[in-house]
Design an enzyme around this catalytic site. Structure first.
Site, PDB file in Angstrom:
ATOM      1  N   TYR A  52       0.944  -1.100   0.027  1.00 62.42           N
ATOM      2  CA  TYR A  52      -0.100   0.047   0.063  1.00 62.42           C
ATOM      3  C   TYR A  52       0.811   1.051   0.006  1.00 62.42           C
ATOM      4  O   TYR A  52       1.678   1.402   0.923  1.00 62.42           O
ATOM      5  CB  TYR A  52      -1.146   0.088   1.240  1.00 62.42           C
ATOM      6  CG  TYR A  52      -1.936  -0.966   1.282  1.00 62.42           C
ATOM      7  CD1 TYR A  52      -2.391  -1.395   0.053  1.00 62.42           C
ATOM      8  CD2 TYR A  52      -2.607  -1.437   2.189  1.00 62.42           C
ATOM      9  CE1 TYR A  52      -3.509  -2.495  -0.091  1.00 62.42           C
ATOM     10  CE2 TYR A  52      -3.669  -2.458   2.116  1.00 62.42           C
ATOM     11  CZ  TYR A  52      -3.859  -2.918   1.084  1.00 62.42           C
ATOM     12  OH  TYR A  52      -5.170  -3.891   1.080  1.00 62.42           O
ATOM     13  N   PHE A 226     -20.430   3.821  -4.454  1.00 62.98           N
ATOM     14  CA  PHE A 226     -21.873   3.846  -4.993  1.00 62.98           C
ATOM     15  C   PHE A 226     -22.478   4.924  -4.170  1.00 62.98           C
ATOM     16  O   PHE A 226     -23.637   5.151  -4.544  1.00 62.98           O
ATOM     17  CB  PHE A 226     -22.502   2.462  -4.844  1.00 62.98           C
ATOM     18  CG  PHE A 226     -22.394   1.818  -3.573  1.00 62.98           C
ATOM     19  CD1 PHE A 226     -21.604   0.812  -3.134  1.00 62.98           C
ATOM     20  CD2 PHE A 226     -23.404   2.349  -2.472  1.00 62.98           C
ATOM     21  CE1 PHE A 226     -21.478   0.251  -1.838  1.00 62.98           C
ATOM     22  CE2 PHE A 226     -23.450   1.688  -1.271  1.00 62.98           C
ATOM     23  CZ  PHE A 226     -22.420   0.778  -1.088  1.00 62.98           C
TER      24      PHE A 226
HETATM   25  N1  LIG Z   1      -7.455  -7.785   0.135  1.00 63.85           N
HETATM   26  C1  LIG Z   1      -7.496  -7.127  -0.669  1.00 63.85           C
HETATM   27  O1  LIG Z   1      -7.176  -7.617  -1.869  1.00 63.85           O
HETATM   28  C2  LIG Z   1      -7.775  -5.724  -0.835  1.00 63.85           C
HETATM   29  C3  LIG Z   1      -8.347  -4.970  -1.848  1.00 63.85           C
HETATM   30  C4  LIG Z   1      -8.657  -3.620  -1.665  1.00 63.85           C
HETATM   31  C5  LIG Z   1      -8.673  -2.751  -0.504  1.00 63.85           C
HETATM   32  N2  LIG Z   1      -8.344  -3.883   0.651  1.00 63.85           N
HETATM   33  C6  LIG Z   1      -8.557  -3.359   2.113  1.00 63.85           C
HETATM   34  O2  LIG Z   1     -10.003  -2.762   2.355  1.00 63.85           O
HETATM   35  C7  LIG Z   1      -9.790  -1.312   2.813  1.00 63.85           C
HETATM   36  C8  LIG Z   1     -11.019  -0.719   2.268  1.00 63.85           C
HETATM   37  O3  LIG Z   1     -10.770  -0.570   0.873  1.00 63.85           O
HETATM   38  P1  LIG Z   1     -11.459   0.838   0.233  1.00 63.85           P
HETATM   39  O4  LIG Z   1     -10.693   2.222   0.743  1.00 63.85           O
HETATM   40  O5  LIG Z   1     -11.709   0.344  -1.449  1.00 63.85           O
HETATM   41  O6  LIG Z   1     -13.048   0.634   0.864  1.00 63.85           O
HETATM   42  P2  LIG Z   1     -14.304   1.768   0.955  1.00 63.85           P
HETATM   43  O7  LIG Z   1     -14.682   1.988   2.327  1.00 63.85           O
HETATM   44  O8  LIG Z   1     -15.106   0.996   0.224  1.00 63.85           O
HETATM   45  O9  LIG Z   1     -13.997   3.015   0.047  1.00 63.85           O
HETATM   46  C9  LIG Z   1     -13.383   4.217   0.922  1.00 63.85           C
HETATM   47  C10 LIG Z   1     -13.194   5.279  -0.368  1.00 63.85           C
HETATM   48  O10 LIG Z   1     -14.486   5.919  -0.458  1.00 63.85           O
HETATM   49  C11 LIG Z   1     -14.470   7.155  -0.257  1.00 63.85           C
HETATM   50  N3  LIG Z   1     -15.823   7.701   0.342  1.00 63.85           N
HETATM   51  C12 LIG Z   1     -16.754   8.291  -0.405  1.00 63.85           C
HETATM   52  N4  LIG Z   1     -17.688   8.799   0.228  1.00 63.85           N
HETATM   53  C13 LIG Z   1     -17.772   8.178   1.544  1.00 63.85           C
HETATM   54  C14 LIG Z   1     -18.343   7.930   2.592  1.00 63.85           C
HETATM   55  N5  LIG Z   1     -19.675   8.636   2.574  1.00 63.85           N
HETATM   56  N6  LIG Z   1     -18.016   7.316   3.713  1.00 63.85           N
HETATM   57  C15 LIG Z   1     -16.695   6.707   3.575  1.00 63.85           C
HETATM   58  N7  LIG Z   1     -16.027   6.557   2.469  1.00 63.85           N
HETATM   59  C16 LIG Z   1     -16.513   7.402   1.610  1.00 63.85           C
HETATM   60  C17 LIG Z   1     -13.359   7.407   0.694  1.00 63.85           C
HETATM   61  O11 LIG Z   1     -13.023   8.629   0.685  1.00 63.85           O
HETATM   62  P3  LIG Z   1     -12.769   9.474   1.966  1.00 63.85           P
HETATM   63  O12 LIG Z   1     -11.456   8.901   2.229  1.00 63.85           O
HETATM   64  O13 LIG Z   1     -12.425  10.886   1.693  1.00 63.85           O
HETATM   65  O14 LIG Z   1     -13.531   9.494   3.183  1.00 63.85           O
HETATM   66  C18 LIG Z   1     -12.335   6.424   0.169  1.00 63.85           C
HETATM   67  O15 LIG Z   1     -11.769   7.132  -0.954  1.00 63.85           O
HETATM   68  C19 LIG Z   1      -8.364  -0.843   2.480  1.00 63.85           C
HETATM   69  O16 LIG Z   1      -7.919   0.186   2.868  1.00 63.85           O
HETATM   70  C20 LIG Z   1      -7.442  -2.358   2.628  1.00 63.85           C
HETATM   71  O17 LIG Z   1      -7.370  -2.229   3.609  1.00 63.85           O
HETATM   72  C21 LIG Z   1      -8.028  -5.255   0.522  1.00 63.85           C
END
Ligand SMILES: NC(=O)c1ccc[n+]([C@@H]2O[C@H](COP(=O)([O-])OP(=O)(O)OC[C@H]3O[C@@H](n4cnc5c(N)ncnc54)[C@H](OP(=O)(O)O)[C@@H]3O)[C@@H](O)[C@H]2O)c1
Length: 305
Positions: A52, A226
Protein backbone atom coordinates in the site's frame (compact mmCIF):
# COMPACT_ATOMS: atom_id res chain seq x y z
CA UNK A 1 -18.62 -1.22 18.92
CA UNK A 2 -18.85 -4.97 18.95
CA UNK A 3 -15.85 -7.29 18.98
CA UNK A 4 -15.30 -10.68 17.44
CA UNK A 5 -13.05 -13.65 18.06
CA UNK A 6 -11.33 -13.83 14.67
CA UNK A 7 -11.51 -17.34 13.25
CA UNK A 8 -12.03 -18.72 16.78
CA UNK A 9 -8.34 -18.03 17.45
CA UNK A 10 -8.75 -15.89 20.55
CA UNK A 11 -7.56 -12.81 18.60
CA UNK A 12 -10.17 -10.18 19.43
CA UNK A 13 -10.85 -7.55 16.79
CA UNK A 14 -13.40 -4.79 16.40
CA UNK A 15 -16.34 -5.80 14.22
CA UNK A 16 -15.44 -2.89 11.93
CA UNK A 17 -11.79 -2.62 10.87
CA UNK A 18 -10.04 0.43 9.42
CA UNK A 19 -8.22 -0.21 6.14
CA UNK A 20 -5.09 1.86 5.59
CA UNK A 21 -4.67 1.48 1.82
CA UNK A 22 -5.34 5.15 1.10
CA UNK A 23 -3.45 6.91 3.91
CA UNK A 24 -0.24 7.47 1.93
CA UNK A 25 -1.47 10.94 0.98
CA UNK A 26 -1.91 11.96 4.63
CA UNK A 27 0.61 13.58 6.96
CA UNK A 28 1.72 11.89 10.20
CA UNK A 29 -0.49 14.29 12.13
CA UNK A 30 -3.52 13.49 10.00
CA UNK A 31 -2.96 9.74 10.40
CA UNK A 32 -2.61 10.22 14.16
CA UNK A 33 -6.01 11.97 14.04
CA UNK A 34 -7.47 9.09 12.07
CA UNK A 35 -6.13 6.52 14.55
CA UNK A 36 -7.55 8.60 17.41
CA UNK A 37 -10.97 8.85 15.76
CA UNK A 38 -10.97 5.09 15.19
CA UNK A 39 -9.98 4.10 18.72
CA UNK A 40 -12.40 6.67 20.22
CA UNK A 41 -15.15 4.93 18.24
CA UNK A 42 -14.00 1.49 19.42
CA UNK A 43 -12.28 0.50 16.17
CA UNK A 44 -9.12 -1.19 17.39
CA UNK A 45 -8.07 -3.10 14.30
CA UNK A 46 -6.11 -1.76 11.33
CA UNK A 47 -5.51 -3.42 7.96
CA UNK A 48 -2.33 -2.90 5.95
CA UNK A 49 -0.32 -4.47 3.12
CA UNK A 50 3.34 -4.20 2.29
CA UNK A 51 2.43 -2.71 -1.11
CA UNK A 52 0.00 0.00 0.00
CA UNK A 53 1.44 3.31 -1.17
CA UNK A 54 4.65 1.43 -2.00
CA UNK A 55 5.23 0.97 1.75
CA UNK A 56 4.34 4.56 2.65
CA UNK A 57 1.01 3.52 4.29
CA UNK A 58 2.72 1.27 6.85
CA UNK A 59 5.46 3.85 7.34
CA UNK A 60 3.21 6.81 8.06
CA UNK A 61 1.00 4.63 10.29
CA UNK A 62 4.00 3.50 12.35
CA UNK A 63 5.24 7.07 12.74
CA UNK A 64 1.76 8.39 13.56
CA UNK A 65 1.04 5.68 16.14
CA UNK A 66 4.20 6.69 17.98
CA UNK A 67 2.72 10.21 18.31
CA UNK A 68 -0.55 9.03 19.88
CA UNK A 69 -1.28 7.78 23.38
CA UNK A 70 -2.55 4.51 21.90
CA UNK A 71 -0.36 1.61 23.01
CA UNK A 72 0.66 -0.98 20.43
CA UNK A 73 -0.70 -3.80 22.57
CA UNK A 74 -4.14 -2.18 22.68
CA UNK A 75 -4.65 -2.38 18.93
CA UNK A 76 -4.66 -5.21 16.41
CA UNK A 77 -2.46 -4.69 13.36
CA UNK A 78 -2.68 -6.95 10.36
CA UNK A 79 -0.75 -6.75 7.15
CA UNK A 80 -0.58 -8.63 3.89
CA UNK A 81 2.20 -9.86 1.63
CA UNK A 82 2.72 -11.73 -1.63
CA UNK A 83 2.00 -9.11 -4.31
CA UNK A 84 5.03 -7.79 -6.14
CA UNK A 85 5.24 -5.49 -9.17
CA UNK A 86 3.93 -7.61 -12.06
CA UNK A 87 3.69 -10.92 -10.21
CA UNK A 88 2.59 -12.77 -7.09
CA UNK A 89 5.19 -14.34 -4.82
CA UNK A 90 4.52 -16.77 -1.96
CA UNK A 91 8.12 -18.00 -1.88
CA UNK A 92 9.52 -18.43 1.64
CA UNK A 93 12.25 -15.87 0.98
CA UNK A 94 9.78 -13.24 -0.11
CA UNK A 95 7.37 -13.88 2.77
CA UNK A 96 10.22 -13.51 5.29
CA UNK A 97 11.60 -10.38 3.63
CA UNK A 98 8.17 -8.82 3.32
CA UNK A 99 7.39 -9.27 7.02
CA UNK A 100 10.76 -7.79 8.00
CA UNK A 101 9.97 -4.74 5.89
CA UNK A 102 6.48 -4.37 7.34
CA UNK A 103 7.74 -4.63 10.92
CA UNK A 104 10.36 -1.97 10.26
CA UNK A 105 7.90 0.44 8.61
CA UNK A 106 5.17 -0.17 11.20
CA UNK A 107 7.74 0.28 14.01
CA UNK A 108 6.57 -2.85 15.77
CA UNK A 109 8.03 -6.22 16.81
CA UNK A 110 5.02 -8.23 15.64
CA UNK A 111 1.93 -8.21 13.50
CA UNK A 112 -1.17 -9.77 14.99
CA UNK A 113 -2.29 -11.27 11.72
CA UNK A 114 -0.45 -11.83 8.43
CA UNK A 115 -2.51 -12.50 5.30
CA UNK A 116 -1.37 -13.86 1.94
CA UNK A 117 -2.65 -11.08 -0.29
CA UNK A 118 -3.68 -12.68 -3.60
CA UNK A 119 -3.23 -16.32 -4.73
CA UNK A 120 0.15 -17.16 -6.32
CA UNK A 121 -0.44 -20.08 -8.68
CA UNK A 122 3.28 -20.90 -8.48
CA UNK A 123 2.98 -21.37 -4.71
CA UNK A 124 4.60 -24.38 -3.01
CA UNK A 125 2.48 -25.00 0.10
CA UNK A 126 5.48 -26.45 1.96
CA UNK A 127 7.40 -23.21 1.44
CA UNK A 128 4.55 -21.17 2.85
CA UNK A 129 4.36 -23.59 5.79
CA UNK A 130 8.09 -23.25 6.48
CA UNK A 131 7.97 -19.45 6.34
CA UNK A 132 4.92 -19.31 8.61
CA UNK A 133 6.59 -21.67 11.12
CA UNK A 134 9.66 -19.45 11.26
CA UNK A 135 7.74 -16.20 11.54
CA UNK A 136 5.35 -17.49 14.21
CA UNK A 137 8.10 -19.20 16.23
CA UNK A 138 10.14 -15.97 16.17
CA UNK A 139 7.09 -14.09 17.49
CA UNK A 140 7.05 -11.79 14.48
CA UNK A 141 3.62 -12.97 13.38
CA UNK A 142 0.93 -14.08 15.83
CA UNK A 143 -1.72 -15.47 13.46
CA UNK A 144 -1.99 -16.21 9.76
CA UNK A 145 -4.69 -16.09 7.11
CA UNK A 146 -5.36 -15.40 3.45
CA UNK A 147 -7.06 -12.98 1.13
CA UNK A 148 -9.00 -13.53 -2.11
CA UNK A 149 -8.84 -17.33 -1.87
CA UNK A 150 -11.42 -19.93 -2.82
CA UNK A 151 -12.12 -23.09 -0.78
CA UNK A 152 -9.87 -25.35 -2.85
CA UNK A 153 -6.96 -22.93 -2.46
CA UNK A 154 -7.58 -22.78 1.26
CA UNK A 155 -7.69 -26.59 1.43
CA UNK A 156 -4.38 -26.82 -0.43
CA UNK A 157 -2.72 -24.53 2.08
CA UNK A 158 -4.40 -26.11 5.08
CA UNK A 159 -3.00 -29.50 4.03
CA UNK A 160 0.51 -28.19 4.79
CA UNK A 161 0.36 -25.08 6.96
CA UNK A 162 0.44 -25.95 10.66
CA UNK A 163 -1.20 -22.77 12.00
CA UNK A 164 -4.96 -22.26 11.56
CA UNK A 165 -5.87 -19.90 8.71
CA UNK A 166 -8.18 -17.61 10.63
CA UNK A 167 -9.31 -15.04 8.06
CA UNK A 168 -10.05 -14.69 4.35
CA UNK A 169 -10.32 -11.15 2.98
CA UNK A 170 -12.73 -10.95 0.03
CA UNK A 171 -14.48 -8.15 -1.82
CA UNK A 172 -18.08 -7.85 -0.65
CA UNK A 173 -20.54 -5.01 -0.28
CA UNK A 174 -23.91 -3.85 -1.58
CA UNK A 175 -22.49 -3.16 -5.05
CA UNK A 176 -20.38 -6.34 -5.17
CA UNK A 177 -22.50 -9.24 -3.95
CA UNK A 178 -20.91 -12.25 -5.70
CA UNK A 179 -20.32 -13.96 -2.33
CA UNK A 180 -24.06 -14.34 -1.75
CA UNK A 181 -25.41 -14.25 -5.33
CA UNK A 182 -24.48 -17.80 -6.27
CA UNK A 183 -26.01 -19.23 -3.10
CA UNK A 184 -29.24 -17.34 -3.73
CA UNK A 185 -29.43 -18.45 -7.37
CA UNK A 186 -28.42 -22.11 -7.11
CA UNK A 187 -29.13 -24.05 -10.29
CA UNK A 188 -30.75 -21.14 -12.13
CA UNK A 189 -29.76 -19.75 -15.50
CA UNK A 190 -29.51 -16.26 -14.03
CA UNK A 191 -26.25 -14.32 -14.03
CA UNK A 192 -26.21 -14.44 -10.22
CA UNK A 193 -26.03 -18.25 -10.34
CA UNK A 194 -22.45 -18.17 -11.64
CA UNK A 195 -20.12 -19.39 -8.88
CA UNK A 196 -17.14 -17.06 -8.87
CA UNK A 197 -15.48 -18.06 -5.62
CA UNK A 198 -16.05 -21.80 -5.27
CA UNK A 199 -18.55 -21.31 -2.44
CA UNK A 200 -16.20 -19.28 -0.23
CA UNK A 201 -18.98 -17.98 2.01
CA UNK A 202 -20.31 -21.40 2.97
CA UNK A 203 -16.81 -22.91 3.25
CA UNK A 204 -15.55 -20.15 5.55
CA UNK A 205 -18.67 -20.47 7.72
CA UNK A 206 -18.19 -24.24 7.98
CA UNK A 207 -14.51 -23.89 8.86
CA UNK A 208 -14.97 -20.95 11.23
CA UNK A 209 -12.79 -18.68 9.06
CA UNK A 210 -13.65 -14.99 9.45
CA UNK A 211 -14.45 -13.26 6.17
CA UNK A 212 -13.14 -9.70 6.04
CA UNK A 213 -15.00 -7.85 3.27
CA UNK A 214 -12.94 -5.16 1.52
CA UNK A 215 -13.96 -2.10 -0.55
CA UNK A 216 -17.38 -2.34 1.05
CA UNK A 217 -18.57 1.02 -0.32
CA UNK A 218 -17.13 0.56 -3.81
CA UNK A 219 -18.65 -0.74 -7.04
CA UNK A 220 -16.73 -2.69 -9.68
CA UNK A 221 -13.10 -3.33 -8.87
CA UNK A 222 -12.56 -0.29 -6.62
CA UNK A 223 -14.13 1.89 -9.35
CA UNK A 224 -15.53 4.47 -6.93
CA UNK A 225 -18.15 4.55 -4.23
CA UNK A 226 -21.79 3.82 -4.98
CA UNK A 227 -22.77 6.40 -2.37
CA UNK A 228 -24.33 9.37 -4.13
CA UNK A 229 -23.70 7.68 -7.49
CA UNK A 230 -26.69 8.22 -9.84
CA UNK A 231 -26.20 4.69 -11.24
CA UNK A 232 -27.33 3.41 -7.82
CA UNK A 233 -30.31 5.75 -7.32
CA UNK A 234 -32.70 3.23 -5.73
CA UNK A 235 -30.01 1.92 -3.39
CA UNK A 236 -29.07 5.42 -2.27
CA UNK A 237 -32.73 6.29 -1.61
CA UNK A 238 -33.19 3.18 0.54
CA UNK A 239 -29.94 3.83 2.44
CA UNK A 240 -30.94 7.46 3.05
CA UNK A 241 -34.37 6.45 4.35
CA UNK A 242 -32.90 3.83 6.68
CA UNK A 243 -30.21 6.24 7.78
CA UNK A 244 -32.89 8.74 8.81
CA UNK A 245 -34.69 5.97 10.72
CA UNK A 246 -31.56 4.88 12.60
CA UNK A 247 -29.97 8.31 12.99
CA UNK A 248 -26.97 7.11 11.00
CA UNK A 249 -25.36 7.90 7.65
CA UNK A 250 -26.22 5.89 4.53
CA UNK A 251 -22.62 4.61 4.61
CA UNK A 252 -23.12 3.21 8.12
CA UNK A 253 -26.30 1.45 6.98
CA UNK A 254 -24.36 -0.07 4.07
CA UNK A 255 -21.80 -1.47 6.53
CA UNK A 256 -24.58 -2.66 8.85
CA UNK A 257 -25.92 -4.63 5.86
CA UNK A 258 -22.68 -6.64 5.88
CA UNK A 259 -22.68 -7.07 9.65
CA UNK A 260 -26.26 -8.42 9.51
CA UNK A 261 -25.08 -11.56 7.73
CA UNK A 262 -24.85 -14.47 10.18
CA UNK A 263 -21.37 -15.35 8.83
CA UNK A 264 -20.22 -12.66 11.30
CA UNK A 265 -18.02 -10.93 8.74
CA UNK A 266 -15.57 -8.23 9.70
CA UNK A 267 -15.84 -5.37 7.16
CA UNK A 268 -12.75 -3.29 6.40
CA UNK A 269 -13.64 0.35 5.73
CA UNK A 270 -11.23 2.58 3.87
CA UNK A 271 -12.09 6.21 4.58
CA UNK A 272 -9.29 8.65 5.35
CA UNK A 273 -11.61 11.11 7.16
CA UNK A 274 -11.86 11.00 10.99
CA UNK A 275 -15.52 12.12 10.98
CA UNK A 276 -16.43 9.33 8.56
CA UNK A 277 -14.63 6.75 10.70
CA UNK A 278 -16.80 7.70 13.65
CA UNK A 279 -19.96 7.56 11.50
CA UNK A 280 -19.06 4.16 10.07
CA UNK A 281 -18.42 2.71 13.53
CA UNK A 282 -22.12 3.32 14.24
CA UNK A 283 -22.85 0.44 11.88
CA UNK A 284 -22.16 -1.98 14.70
CA UNK A 285 -25.17 -0.62 16.64
CA UNK A 286 -27.64 -1.07 13.78
CA UNK A 287 -29.57 -4.35 13.56
CA UNK A 288 -31.29 -4.70 10.21
CA UNK A 289 -34.27 -7.02 9.85
CA UNK A 290 -34.26 -9.90 7.38
CA UNK A 291 -36.80 -8.01 5.21
CA UNK A 292 -34.63 -4.89 5.16
CA UNK A 293 -31.51 -6.90 4.29
CA UNK A 294 -33.24 -8.35 1.24
CA UNK A 295 -34.80 -5.00 0.30
CA UNK A 296 -31.32 -3.44 0.17
CA UNK A 297 -30.00 -6.38 -1.84
CA UNK A 298 -32.77 -5.83 -4.40
CA UNK A 299 -32.36 -2.04 -4.37
CA UNK A 300 -28.74 -2.58 -5.39
CA UNK A 301 -30.04 -4.04 -8.65
CA UNK A 302 -30.07 -7.72 -7.76
CA UNK A 303 -32.98 -10.04 -8.46
CA UNK A 304 -34.17 -13.00 -6.47
CA UNK A 305 -35.18 -16.15 -8.35
N1 LIG B 1 -7.42 -7.86 0.23
C1 LIG B 1 -7.52 -7.11 -0.85
O1 LIG B 1 -7.25 -7.55 -1.98
C2 LIG B 1 -7.94 -5.68 -0.69
C3 LIG B 1 -8.22 -4.91 -1.83
C4 LIG B 1 -8.61 -3.57 -1.64
C5 LIG B 1 -8.73 -3.05 -0.35
N2 LIG B 1 -8.43 -3.82 0.72
C6 LIG B 1 -8.55 -3.28 2.10
O2 LIG B 1 -9.84 -2.77 2.26
C7 LIG B 1 -9.77 -1.44 2.74
C8 LIG B 1 -10.95 -0.66 2.29
O3 LIG B 1 -10.94 -0.52 0.86
P1 LIG B 1 -11.49 0.80 0.19
O4 LIG B 1 -10.71 1.97 0.66
O5 LIG B 1 -11.64 0.57 -1.26
O6 LIG B 1 -12.93 0.84 0.92
P2 LIG B 1 -14.21 1.72 0.92
O7 LIG B 1 -14.53 2.01 2.33
O8 LIG B 1 -15.22 1.00 0.09
O9 LIG B 1 -13.85 3.06 0.14
C9 LIG B 1 -13.24 4.14 0.76
C10 LIG B 1 -13.21 5.26 -0.25
O10 LIG B 1 -14.56 5.74 -0.44
C11 LIG B 1 -14.57 7.14 -0.22
N3 LIG B 1 -15.86 7.61 0.30
C12 LIG B 1 -16.69 8.44 -0.37
N4 LIG B 1 -17.78 8.72 0.36
C13 LIG B 1 -17.63 8.06 1.53
C14 LIG B 1 -18.43 7.99 2.70
N5 LIG B 1 -19.58 8.62 2.82
N6 LIG B 1 -17.98 7.25 3.72
C15 LIG B 1 -16.80 6.59 3.62
N7 LIG B 1 -15.99 6.65 2.53
C16 LIG B 1 -16.41 7.37 1.49
C17 LIG B 1 -13.43 7.39 0.75
O11 LIG B 1 -13.05 8.75 0.65
P3 LIG B 1 -12.52 9.53 1.97
O12 LIG B 1 -11.22 8.94 2.31
O13 LIG B 1 -12.43 10.93 1.46
O14 LIG B 1 -13.56 9.36 3.03
C18 LIG B 1 -12.38 6.44 0.22
O15 LIG B 1 -11.73 7.00 -0.91
C19 LIG B 1 -8.42 -0.91 2.23
O16 LIG B 1 -7.95 0.17 3.01
C20 LIG B 1 -7.58 -2.14 2.40
O17 LIG B 1 -7.16 -2.21 3.75
C21 LIG B 1 -8.05 -5.12 0.58
Amino acid sequence: MKYIDIGGSGLRGSAVTLGCMRIDQLSEGEVAGLIGAATDAGITMFDHADIYGGGRCEEVFGAALARTTTRREDIVVQTKCGIRPGFFDFSADHLRASVEGSLRRLRTDYVDLLLLHRPDTLMEPDEVAAAFDELVTAGKVRHVGVSNQNPAQLELLRARVRQPLIANQLQFGLAHTALVDSGLNVNTGFEGGVVRDGGALEYCRLQGITIQPWSVLQHGHIAGTFLGNPDFRELNEELAALGAEYGATPAAVAVAWILRHPARMQPVVGTTKPARVAELARAADIELSRETWYALYRAAGNRLP
